[in-house]
Design an enzyme around this catalytic site. Structure first.
Site, PDB file in Angstrom:
ATOM      1  N   SER A 112     -10.712  -2.835   6.766  1.00  0.00           N
ATOM      2  CA  SER A 112     -10.534  -1.375   6.727  1.00  0.00           C
ATOM      3  C   SER A 112     -10.624  -0.765   8.118  1.00  0.00           C
ATOM      4  O   SER A 112     -11.356  -1.254   8.982  1.00  0.00           O
ATOM      5  CB  SER A 112     -11.626  -0.757   5.836  1.00  0.00           C
ATOM      6  OG  SER A 112     -11.627   0.648   5.967  1.00  0.00           O
ATOM      7  N   ALA A 113      -9.904   0.345   8.320  1.00  0.00           N
ATOM      8  CA  ALA A 113      -9.948   1.063   9.596  1.00  0.00           C
ATOM      9  C   ALA A 113     -11.037   2.131   9.607  1.00  0.00           C
ATOM     10  O   ALA A 113     -11.195   2.857  10.587  1.00  0.00           O
ATOM     11  CB  ALA A 113      -8.591   1.727   9.849  1.00  0.00           C
ATOM     12  N   LYS A 150      -2.215   7.195   7.159  1.00  0.00           N
ATOM     13  CA  LYS A 150      -2.942   6.167   6.408  1.00  0.00           C
ATOM     14  C   LYS A 150      -3.171   4.933   7.275  1.00  0.00           C
ATOM     15  O   LYS A 150      -2.245   4.452   7.939  1.00  0.00           O
ATOM     16  CB  LYS A 150      -2.163   5.765   5.147  1.00  0.00           C
ATOM     17  CG  LYS A 150      -2.221   6.825   4.063  1.00  0.00           C
ATOM     18  CD  LYS A 150      -1.480   6.349   2.824  1.00  0.00           C
ATOM     19  CE  LYS A 150      -1.552   7.379   1.714  1.00  0.00           C
ATOM     20  NZ  LYS A 150      -0.746   6.975   0.545  1.00  0.00           N
ATOM     21  N   ASP A 159      -7.556  -3.888   1.879  1.00  0.00           N
ATOM     22  CA  ASP A 159      -7.807  -2.611   2.529  1.00  0.00           C
ATOM     23  C   ASP A 159      -8.725  -1.800   1.592  1.00  0.00           C
ATOM     24  O   ASP A 159      -8.871  -2.141   0.410  1.00  0.00           O
ATOM     25  CB  ASP A 159      -6.453  -1.915   2.715  1.00  0.00           C
ATOM     26  CG  ASP A 159      -6.576  -0.517   3.249  1.00  0.00           C
ATOM     27  OD1 ASP A 159      -7.259  -0.320   4.250  1.00  0.00           O
ATOM     28  OD2 ASP A 159      -5.991   0.390   2.617  1.00  0.00           O
ATOM     29  N   LEU A 160      -9.346  -0.758   2.104  1.00  0.00           N
ATOM     30  CA  LEU A 160     -10.275   0.021   1.261  1.00  0.00           C
ATOM     31  C   LEU A 160      -9.632   1.313   0.734  1.00  0.00           C
ATOM     32  O   LEU A 160      -9.307   1.421  -0.454  1.00  0.00           O
ATOM     33  CB  LEU A 160     -11.548   0.351   2.062  1.00  0.00           C
ATOM     34  CG  LEU A 160     -12.556   1.247   1.363  1.00  0.00           C
ATOM     35  CD1 LEU A 160     -13.133   0.592   0.114  1.00  0.00           C
ATOM     36  CD2 LEU A 160     -13.690   1.620   2.330  1.00  0.00           C
ATOM     37  N   ASP A 161      -9.477   2.280   1.662  1.00  0.00           N
ATOM     38  CA  ASP A 161      -8.991   3.607   1.248  1.00  0.00           C
ATOM     39  C   ASP A 161      -7.579   3.508   0.677  1.00  0.00           C
ATOM     40  O   ASP A 161      -6.660   3.067   1.366  1.00  0.00           O
ATOM     41  CB  ASP A 161      -8.972   4.566   2.451  1.00  0.00           C
ATOM     42  CG  ASP A 161     -10.362   4.782   3.034  1.00  0.00           C
ATOM     43  OD1 ASP A 161     -11.325   4.808   2.263  1.00  0.00           O
ATOM     44  OD2 ASP A 161     -10.469   4.949   4.263  1.00  0.00           O
ATOM     45  N   GLU A 183      -2.447  -3.690   0.977  1.00  0.00           N
ATOM     46  CA  GLU A 183      -2.486  -2.507   1.849  1.00  0.00           C
ATOM     47  C   GLU A 183      -1.696  -1.343   1.256  1.00  0.00           C
ATOM     48  O   GLU A 183      -0.674  -1.564   0.605  1.00  0.00           O
ATOM     49  CB  GLU A 183      -1.833  -2.844   3.198  1.00  0.00           C
ATOM     50  CG  GLU A 183      -2.769  -3.082   4.348  1.00  0.00           C
ATOM     51  CD  GLU A 183      -3.507  -1.822   4.827  1.00  0.00           C
ATOM     52  OE1 GLU A 183      -3.174  -0.702   4.373  1.00  0.00           O
ATOM     53  OE2 GLU A 183      -4.418  -1.969   5.649  1.00  0.00           O
ATOM     54  N   ASP A 184      -2.166  -0.121   1.519  1.00  0.00           N
ATOM     55  CA  ASP A 184      -1.406   1.061   1.088  1.00  0.00           C
ATOM     56  C   ASP A 184      -0.792   1.795   2.271  1.00  0.00           C
ATOM     57  O   ASP A 184      -0.206   2.868   2.083  1.00  0.00           O
ATOM     58  CB  ASP A 184      -2.307   2.036   0.303  1.00  0.00           C
ATOM     59  CG  ASP A 184      -3.284   2.747   1.208  1.00  0.00           C
ATOM     60  OD1 ASP A 184      -3.817   2.109   2.148  1.00  0.00           O
ATOM     61  OD2 ASP A 184      -3.512   3.964   1.012  1.00  0.00           O
ATOM     62  N   THR A 222     -10.100   7.212  -1.902  1.00  0.00           N
ATOM     63  CA  THR A 222     -10.548   7.930  -0.712  1.00  0.00           C
ATOM     64  C   THR A 222      -9.383   8.330   0.200  1.00  0.00           C
ATOM     65  O   THR A 222      -9.553   9.209   1.043  1.00  0.00           O
ATOM     66  CB  THR A 222     -11.575   7.072   0.056  1.00  0.00           C
ATOM     67  OG1 THR A 222     -11.211   5.702  -0.101  1.00  0.00           O
ATOM     68  CG2 THR A 222     -12.978   7.283  -0.472  1.00  0.00           C
ATOM     69  N   LYS A 238      -5.509  -0.926  13.332  1.00  0.00           N
ATOM     70  CA  LYS A 238      -4.163  -1.160  12.794  1.00  0.00           C
ATOM     71  C   LYS A 238      -3.210  -0.201  13.522  1.00  0.00           C
ATOM     72  O   LYS A 238      -3.622   0.923  13.800  1.00  0.00           O
ATOM     73  CB  LYS A 238      -4.150  -0.871  11.285  1.00  0.00           C
ATOM     74  CG  LYS A 238      -5.170  -1.685  10.488  1.00  0.00           C
ATOM     75  CD  LYS A 238      -5.321  -1.128   9.062  1.00  0.00           C
ATOM     76  CE  LYS A 238      -6.455  -1.811   8.318  1.00  0.00           C
ATOM     77  NZ  LYS A 238      -6.687  -1.256   6.977  1.00  0.00           N
TER      78      LYS A 238
END
Ligand code: B16
Ligand code: MG
Length: 213
Positions: free
Chosen positions: A113-114, A44, A8-10, A168-169, A16, A144
Site C-alpha cells: 500500500s502507498a 489512486k 493493495d489496501l485502499d 490493484e485498483d 477507503t 507507486k
C-alpha cells in the site's frame, strides 16, 4: 505456478479509496476545483504529497511549504475522521471469503500500500495478522508507479516477482506491479485500468483455480 499474492489496501480490501476521494474533494473545493471521477482515478495509489501536488496543478494554485504541509494535515484529518468509525463490517464485498480461501489453499499474502495509514486501517478492520508481510508508505523510498513497494512485498513473501499476483485498483499500482514483472488483477473496469492482465469487480469474484493451475 503462482506462489504468492500481494494486495493493495485502499479500494481493494476496504472502501477507503472513497474516503480519500471525499477528503480531497473537500480540499479541492477550497481551491475552486471540482474534483471529478477522472481526476480521482489519477490520484489512486499516489502518495499524499504527490496527490496534493497534482491537485494544485489542476487548480492552477501555488502554496508555500508551510501552507502545503498544513493542507496535507487537514486532508489527513478529514480522512481519519472517516476511518475512525470503521470496523470489521467495512471490508469490501467478497474480501472475507477471499482471505478464507487463501488460508484454505495455503497461499501467503502480503500488503503493498502507498498509505501511511495502512496499519491503522488494517487494525480497524481486523486484518493486521492476515499478512505474512506488510509494505506501506513508511517502508519504501519510492512510491507507486515505482516497483519498490511490490518488490519489497515479494521479498517478505520470499517469492520470485514473476510468481506473484498483484491485486490493484489504481493505474499507478498496476504500472508499479508491471514494472516489478508481476501478474496483475485489476479491481475495477478496463476503462479505468487499461494495463491489467485480468479484471474482477471485487475480490470475491476471483477464481483461485486460475492461481492453482
Ligand atoms: P495516506 P493504496 C493509497 O493507498 C491511496 O490509493 C491513495 O489515494 C492515497 O493518497 C495514498 O494511499 C496515501 O495515503 O494519505 O493514507 O498516506 O491504494 O496504495 O493502499
Ligand atoms: Mg488502492
Amino acid at each position: 505456478m503462482k506462489q504468492g499474492i500481494i494486495l493493495d489496501l485502499d479500494g481493494v480490501i476496504c472502501d477507503t479509496a472513497e474516503f480519500h476521494y471525499k477528503a480531497w474533494k473537500r480540499l479541492a473545493a477550497e481551491y475552486d476545483l471540482l474534483l471529478t471521477h477522472e481526476h480521482n482515478e489519477q490520484l489512486k495509489g499516489v502518495s499524499r504529497a504527490d496527490s496534493l501536488k497534482l491537485i494544485l496543478d489542476w487548480a492552477g494554485r501555488v502554496l508555500n511549504p508551510e501552507q502545503f504541509n498544513r493542507d496535507l494535515d487537514r486532508k489527513n484529518g478529514w480522512y481519519l475522521e472517516l476511518v475512525e468509525s470503521m470496523n470489521s463490517k467495512d471490508l469490501l464485498p467478497g474480501v472475507r471469503d477471499f482471505f478464507e480461501r487463501a488460508v484454505r489453499y495455503n497461499i501467503p499474502l502480503a500488503l503493498g500500500s502507498a498509505s501511511k495509514n495502512a496499519r491503522l486501517v488494517l487494525s480497524k478492520v481486523g486484518l493486521v495478522d492476515a499478512f505474512k508481510g506488510i509494505v506501506d508508505a513508511s517502508t519504501v523510498t519510492n512510491g507507486k508507479p515505482h516497483p519498490e513497494t511490490f518488490l519489497k512485498a515479494a521479498e517478505l513473501l520470499n517469492v520470485a516477482s514473476e510468481n506473484c499476483i498483484v491485486f490493484e485498483d489504481s493505474l499507478s499500482g498496476i504500472q508499479a506491479a508491471k514494472a516489478a514483472n508481476m501478474y496483475t488483477v485489476g479491481v475495477g473496469i478496463p476503462q479505468d485500468l487499461p494495463l491489467a492482465d485480468e479484471y474482477v469487480s471485487n475480490l470475491g469474484n476471483y477464481d483461485f483455480q486460475t492461481y492453482l493451475n
